[in-house]
Design a protein around this motif. Structure first.
Motif, PDB file in Angstrom:
ATOM      1  N   LEU A 181       0.688  -1.194   0.773  1.00  0.00           N
ATOM      2  CA  LEU A 181       0.113  -0.232  -0.105  1.00  0.00           C
ATOM      3  C   LEU A 181       0.746   1.204  -0.222  1.00  0.00           C
ATOM      4  O   LEU A 181       0.486   2.476  -0.440  1.00  0.00           O
ATOM      5  CB  LEU A 181      -0.735   0.067   1.343  1.00  0.00           C
ATOM      6  CG  LEU A 181      -1.552  -1.019   1.212  1.00  0.00           C
ATOM      7  CD1 LEU A 181      -2.744  -1.187   2.316  1.00  0.00           C
ATOM      8  CD2 LEU A 181      -3.154  -1.272  -0.152  1.00  0.00           C
ATOM      9  N   LEU A 182       2.226   1.750   1.125  1.00  0.00           N
ATOM     10  CA  LEU A 182       2.703   2.635   0.668  1.00  0.00           C
ATOM     11  C   LEU A 182       3.754   2.751  -0.663  1.00  0.00           C
ATOM     12  O   LEU A 182       4.312   3.640  -0.706  1.00  0.00           O
ATOM     13  CB  LEU A 182       3.337   2.421   1.465  1.00  0.00           C
ATOM     14  CG  LEU A 182       3.225   2.726   3.747  1.00  0.00           C
ATOM     15  CD1 LEU A 182       3.409   2.485   4.353  1.00  0.00           C
ATOM     16  CD2 LEU A 182       1.567   3.923   3.408  1.00  0.00           C
ATOM     17  N   GLY A 183       4.639   0.878  -0.662  1.00  0.00           N
ATOM     18  CA  GLY A 183       5.152   1.526  -2.187  1.00  0.00           C
ATOM     19  C   GLY A 183       6.396   2.067  -1.608  1.00  0.00           C
ATOM     20  O   GLY A 183       7.428   2.855  -2.750  1.00  0.00           O
ATOM     21  N   GLU A 184       6.877   2.057  -0.927  1.00  0.00           N
ATOM     22  CA  GLU A 184       7.916   2.558  -0.338  1.00  0.00           C
ATOM     23  C   GLU A 184       9.368   1.519  -0.359  1.00  0.00           C
ATOM     24  O   GLU A 184       9.293   0.649  -0.414  1.00  0.00           O
ATOM     25  CB  GLU A 184       8.300   2.861   0.735  1.00  0.00           C
ATOM     26  CG  GLU A 184       6.686   4.145   1.557  1.00  0.00           C
ATOM     27  CD  GLU A 184       6.804   4.831   2.936  1.00  0.00           C
ATOM     28  OE1 GLU A 184       6.857   5.713   3.144  1.00  0.00           O
ATOM     29  OE2 GLU A 184       7.336   3.960   3.953  1.00  0.00           O
ATOM     30  N   ARG A 185      10.543   2.480  -0.010  1.00  0.00           N
ATOM     31  CA  ARG A 185      11.643   1.408  -0.528  1.00  0.00           C
ATOM     32  C   ARG A 185      11.960   1.028   0.655  1.00  0.00           C
ATOM     33  O   ARG A 185      12.179   1.876   2.161  1.00  0.00           O
ATOM     34  CB  ARG A 185      12.772   2.414  -0.609  1.00  0.00           C
ATOM     35  CG  ARG A 185      12.903   2.699  -2.444  1.00  0.00           C
ATOM     36  CD  ARG A 185      13.819   4.558  -2.029  1.00  0.00           C
ATOM     37  NE  ARG A 185      15.315   3.917  -1.658  1.00  0.00           N
ATOM     38  CZ  ARG A 185      16.222   3.622  -2.176  1.00  0.00           C
ATOM     39  NH1 ARG A 185      16.114   3.316  -3.589  1.00  0.00           N
ATOM     40  NH2 ARG A 185      17.068   3.943  -1.971  1.00  0.00           N
ATOM     41  N   VAL A 186      12.692  -0.463   0.926  1.00  0.00           N
ATOM     42  CA  VAL A 186      13.151  -0.451   2.332  1.00  0.00           C
ATOM     43  C   VAL A 186      14.406  -1.609   2.297  1.00  0.00           C
ATOM     44  O   VAL A 186      14.859  -1.607   1.507  1.00  0.00           O
ATOM     45  CB  VAL A 186      12.344  -2.117   3.057  1.00  0.00           C
ATOM     46  CG1 VAL A 186      12.419  -3.088   3.565  1.00  0.00           C
ATOM     47  CG2 VAL A 186      10.539  -1.439   2.655  1.00  0.00           C
ATOM     48  N   GLU A 187      14.679  -0.543   3.059  1.00  0.00           N
ATOM     49  CA  GLU A 187      16.439  -1.081   3.323  1.00  0.00           C
ATOM     50  C   GLU A 187      17.204  -2.066   3.291  1.00  0.00           C
ATOM     51  O   GLU A 187      15.941  -2.962   4.686  1.00  0.00           O
ATOM     52  CB  GLU A 187      17.415  -0.351   3.904  1.00  0.00           C
ATOM     53  CG  GLU A 187      16.701   1.779   3.287  1.00  0.00           C
ATOM     54  CD  GLU A 187      17.573   1.860   2.429  1.00  0.00           C
ATOM     55  OE1 GLU A 187      18.204   1.075   1.945  1.00  0.00           O
ATOM     56  OE2 GLU A 187      16.943   2.799   1.615  1.00  0.00           O
ATOM     57  N   ALA A 188      18.305  -2.773   3.519  1.00  0.00           N
ATOM     58  CA  ALA A 188      18.009  -3.961   3.638  1.00  0.00           C
ATOM     59  C   ALA A 188      18.436  -4.655   5.688  1.00  0.00           C
ATOM     60  O   ALA A 188      17.579  -5.709   5.425  1.00  0.00           O
ATOM     61  CB  ALA A 188      19.947  -4.490   3.454  1.00  0.00           C
ATOM     62  N   SER A 189      18.507  -3.620   5.659  1.00  0.00           N
ATOM     63  CA  SER A 189      18.596  -3.849   7.701  1.00  0.00           C
ATOM     64  C   SER A 189      17.158  -3.998   8.011  1.00  0.00           C
ATOM     65  O   SER A 189      16.852  -4.702   9.073  1.00  0.00           O
ATOM     66  CB  SER A 189      19.063  -3.031   8.791  1.00  0.00           C
ATOM     67  OG  SER A 189      18.344  -1.980   8.094  1.00  0.00           O
ATOM     68  N   THR A 190      16.404  -3.201   7.719  1.00  0.00           N
ATOM     69  CA  THR A 190      14.863  -3.825   7.511  1.00  0.00           C
ATOM     70  C   THR A 190      14.370  -4.719   7.395  1.00  0.00           C
ATOM     71  O   THR A 190      13.382  -5.175   8.071  1.00  0.00           O
ATOM     72  CB  THR A 190      14.435  -2.445   6.838  1.00  0.00           C
ATOM     73  OG1 THR A 190      14.684  -1.001   7.586  1.00  0.00           O
ATOM     74  CG2 THR A 190      12.141  -2.291   7.561  1.00  0.00           C
ATOM     75  N   ALA A 191      14.654  -5.067   6.057  1.00  0.00           N
ATOM     76  CA  ALA A 191      14.444  -6.453   5.546  1.00  0.00           C
ATOM     77  C   ALA A 191      14.936  -7.553   6.271  1.00  0.00           C
ATOM     78  O   ALA A 191      13.707  -8.544   6.453  1.00  0.00           O
ATOM     79  CB  ALA A 191      15.034  -6.591   3.529  1.00  0.00           C
ATOM     80  N   GLU A 192      16.036  -7.522   6.870  1.00  0.00           N
ATOM     81  CA  GLU A 192      15.863  -8.592   7.692  1.00  0.00           C
ATOM     82  C   GLU A 192      15.387  -8.342   8.962  1.00  0.00           C
ATOM     83  O   GLU A 192      14.360 -10.091   9.507  1.00  0.00           O
ATOM     84  CB  GLU A 192      17.169  -8.467   7.943  1.00  0.00           C
ATOM     85  CG  GLU A 192      18.612  -9.914   9.419  1.00  0.00           C
ATOM     86  CD  GLU A 192      19.827  -9.352   9.562  1.00  0.00           C
ATOM     87  OE1 GLU A 192      20.141 -10.392   9.465  1.00  0.00           O
ATOM     88  OE2 GLU A 192      20.209  -8.012  10.074  1.00  0.00           O
ATOM     89  N   ARG A 193      15.011  -7.042   9.516  1.00  0.00           N
ATOM     90  CA  ARG A 193      13.967  -7.375  11.246  1.00  0.00           C
ATOM     91  C   ARG A 193      12.713  -8.150  10.363  1.00  0.00           C
ATOM     92  O   ARG A 193      12.262  -8.181  10.850  1.00  0.00           O
ATOM     93  CB  ARG A 193      14.252  -5.973  11.239  1.00  0.00           C
ATOM     94  CG  ARG A 193      13.521  -6.132  12.421  1.00  0.00           C
ATOM     95  CD  ARG A 193      13.276  -4.457  13.218  1.00  0.00           C
ATOM     96  NE  ARG A 193      13.566  -3.167  11.994  1.00  0.00           N
ATOM     97  CZ  ARG A 193      12.302  -2.276  12.106  1.00  0.00           C
ATOM     98  NH1 ARG A 193      10.974  -2.853  12.434  1.00  0.00           N
ATOM     99  NH2 ARG A 193      12.342  -1.299  10.880  1.00  0.00           N
ATOM    100  N   TYR A 194      12.337  -7.712   9.162  1.00  0.00           N
ATOM    101  CA  TYR A 194      11.162  -8.111   8.526  1.00  0.00           C
ATOM    102  C   TYR A 194      11.044  -9.498   8.281  1.00  0.00           C
ATOM    103  O   TYR A 194       9.876 -10.181   8.545  1.00  0.00           O
ATOM    104  CB  TYR A 194      10.333  -7.079   7.616  1.00  0.00           C
ATOM    105  CG  TYR A 194      10.242  -6.104   7.653  1.00  0.00           C
ATOM    106  CD1 TYR A 194      10.446  -5.460   8.295  1.00  0.00           C
ATOM    107  CD2 TYR A 194       9.183  -5.278   6.379  1.00  0.00           C
ATOM    108  CE1 TYR A 194       9.115  -3.833   9.045  1.00  0.00           C
ATOM    109  CE2 TYR A 194       8.564  -3.489   6.777  1.00  0.00           C
ATOM    110  CZ  TYR A 194       9.306  -2.985   7.644  1.00  0.00           C
ATOM    111  OH  TYR A 194       8.833  -1.707   7.621  1.00  0.00           O
ATOM    112  N   GLY A 195      11.960 -10.010   8.332  1.00  0.00           N
ATOM    113  CA  GLY A 195      11.524 -11.421   8.140  1.00  0.00           C
ATOM    114  C   GLY A 195      12.181 -11.517   6.361  1.00  0.00           C
ATOM    115  O   GLY A 195      11.614 -13.050   5.838  1.00  0.00           O
ATOM    116  N   LEU A 196      12.250 -10.753   5.573  1.00  0.00           N
ATOM    117  CA  LEU A 196      12.246 -10.768   4.203  1.00  0.00           C
ATOM    118  C   LEU A 196      13.693 -11.503   3.740  1.00  0.00           C
ATOM    119  O   LEU A 196      13.712 -12.252   2.652  1.00  0.00           O
ATOM    120  CB  LEU A 196      12.443  -9.696   3.613  1.00  0.00           C
ATOM    121  CG  LEU A 196      10.880  -9.712   2.794  1.00  0.00           C
ATOM    122  CD1 LEU A 196      10.838  -7.165   2.311  1.00  0.00           C
ATOM    123  CD2 LEU A 196      10.315  -9.600   1.939  1.00  0.00           C
TER     124      LEU A 196
END
Length: 273
Positions: A181-196
């Motif tokens: 819904l937001l279409g925002e950029r997700v940095e690598a550190s956040t992606a790791e925290r999300y579980g991506l």
């Protein structure tokens, strides 16, 4: 698709003109490489078809136990080439639906193979690139990786590669809503925290970790690895709403709804903000 083999190992295949997929086989290990750095590995239909053929072929190649996937250049994958979208609710859907169906089939083939899949990403991981990554079992990200699902901001429905269902299963509904819904950029550190992704590191650190994980995967008992993957896949799909890749009817409905909106309100990709 060009498949290269080391001496006395692997199997050759034909080369499809216009494809940017390269393959190398070393005994039970297969390396698949997206090799279109000049376009940040934006994938055309030829490469998508080759990816589908490659992963579907693994059904008849039980000797392949681990498949790695990566992209050359500064980005893993910036999505797919644009497809013509319908201008009215009732017309011009065939091409768009066919493209979405092909993307879904690719990701289904990746997630459905018995081989363990390990993906390595860097730079842009956008749209279908993210869908392709999330279909893999293990995911390593270089620390410059940036993840984004921009479909809603370029006037497309978010149905490429069955990403919605897999994201819901992997990272949960709140994070999935943020991405879509937001279409925002997700940095690598956040992606790791999300579980991506499983791990992030420098390129050199991930070179070492990829080699280590590959060796460990190949040391595991072959039958045990296949059973474990089948069980993990079954449990992962239990809570997944609908078909993991979306049915043709769902894809058609998404494009029809977009066309209806465009007819009433104009092209959403041209709206302010």
């Amino acid at each position: 698709m060009a498949e290269r083999r080391r001496p006395d190992k692997g199997r050759g295949t034909s080369v499809r003109k216009g494809s940017t997929l390269r393959v190398e086989v070393d005994g039970p290990l297969m390396h698949a490489v997206l090799d279109g750095p000049e376009t940040d590995n934006t994938l055309g239909h030829g490469t998508l078809r080759d990816l589908l053929a490659l992963y579907e072929s693994l059904r008849d190649r039980p000797e392949i136990r681990v498949v790695t996937l990566r992209g050359t250049g500064r980005s893993f994958c910036s999505g797919t080439e644009p497809v013509a979208l319908p201008e009215s609710p009732g017309g011009g859907l065939d091409g768009a639906v066919a493209a979405a169906r092909l993307a879904n089939q690719v990701c289904n083939a990746v997630s459905g193979t018995d081989a363990i899949t390990l993906v390595r990403v860097q730079g842009a991981v956008t749209g279908f690139g993210l869908a392709l990554m999330i279909a893999c079992d293990l995911r390593l990200a270089d620390d410059d990786a940036v993840f984004r699902l921009p479909e809603l901001f370029v006037g497309r429905p978010p149905c490429w590669g069955g990403a919605v269902g897999r994201l819901l299963a992997e990272i949960g509904a709140p994070r999935t809503r943020e991405l879509i819904l937001l279409g925002e950029r997700v940095e690598a550190s956040t992606a790791e925290r999300y579980g991506l992704v499983n791990r992030i590191g420098t390129r050199q650190q991930n070179d070492v970790l990829e080699a280590l994980w590959t060796r460990r995967l190949l040391r595991a008992h072959p039958a045990g690895s296949r059973v474990a993957k089948a069980r993990l896949r079954a449990y992962g799909q239990r809570g997944r709403p609908g078909h993991p890749a979306g049915s043709d009817a769902e894809i058609l409905s998404a494009f029809s709804a977009l066309a209806q909106y465009r007819e009433t309100h104009g092209d959403p990709s041209r709206l302010p903000g």
